[in-house]
Design a protein around this motif. Structure first.
Motif, mmCIF file in Angstrom:
data_model
loop_
_atom_site.group_PDB
_atom_site.id
_atom_site.type_symbol
_atom_site.label_atom_id
_atom_site.label_comp_id
_atom_site.label_asym_id
_atom_site.label_seq_id
_atom_site.Cartn_x
_atom_site.Cartn_y
_atom_site.Cartn_z
ATOM 1 N N GLN A 182 -1.041 -9.182 43.173
ATOM 2 C CA GLN A 182 -0.145 -8.634 44.178
ATOM 3 C C GLN A 182 0.762 -7.593 43.525
ATOM 4 O OE1 GLN A 182 -0.218 -12.224 43.730
ATOM 5 N NE2 GLN A 182 -2.036 -12.068 45.036
ATOM 6 N N GLN A 225 -6.719 -12.755 42.079
ATOM 7 C CA GLN A 225 -5.988 -11.831 42.941
ATOM 8 C C GLN A 225 -4.724 -11.359 42.254
ATOM 9 O OE1 GLN A 225 -6.581 -10.449 45.985
ATOM 10 N NE2 GLN A 225 -8.650 -11.299 45.860
ATOM 11 N N GLY A 261 0.243 -12.467 39.682
ATOM 12 C CA GLY A 261 -1.057 -13.059 39.942
ATOM 13 C C GLY A 261 -1.886 -13.110 38.684
ATOM 14 N N ASN A 262 -3.161 -12.860 38.810
ATOM 15 C CA ASN A 262 -4.109 -12.976 37.713
ATOM 16 C C ASN A 262 -4.140 -11.681 36.904
ATOM 17 O OD1 ASN A 262 -6.056 -14.064 36.073
ATOM 18 N ND2 ASN A 262 -7.745 -13.697 37.483
#
Length: 115
Positions: free
Chosen positions: A3, A1, A26-27
């Motif tokens: 953001q 996910q 995030g990722n």
């Protein structure tokens, strides 16, 4: 996910300038795309400008020469400097990123240009 958190936007008179910024967390993948779309009332969401992590850009004809996109790969941020704003630039502006095969959107920030 992933953001996305946007900042900037607001109300400005025609001919004025605004700057939008967005930070991703995030990722985060290497080799991603970050940028901006906008959506005016009653209209579909449209591309404003995007930039790859390598620096290649895709800019809408309607904003070329007035808007400049930039990004900082180390900080996972993307910015949009908007100059010579016109009333037709009024819209909700969304930060966007493509990470691998997934697309992510910010919550949107309102830009209003008065004539």
């Amino acid at each position: 996910q992933v953001q996305l958190v946007e900042s900037g936007g607001g109300l400005v008179q025609a001919g004025g300038s605004l700057r939008l910024s967005c930070v991703a967390s995030g990722n985060i993948f290497v080799g991603n795309i970050m940028g901006w779309y906008r959506q005016a009332p009653g209209s579909q969401r449209e591309l404003v400008a995007t930039m790859t992590s390598g620096g290649s850009t895709n800019v809408a004809d309607s904003v070329g020469g007035r808007f400049t996109i930039s990004r900082n790969n180390d900080k996972n941020t993307v910015s949009l400097q908007m100059n010579s704003l016109k009333p037709e630039d009024t819209a909700v502006y969304y930060c966007y990123t493509k990470q691998g095969a997934s697309n992510y959107w910010g919550q949107g920030t309102q830009v209003t240009v008065s004539s």
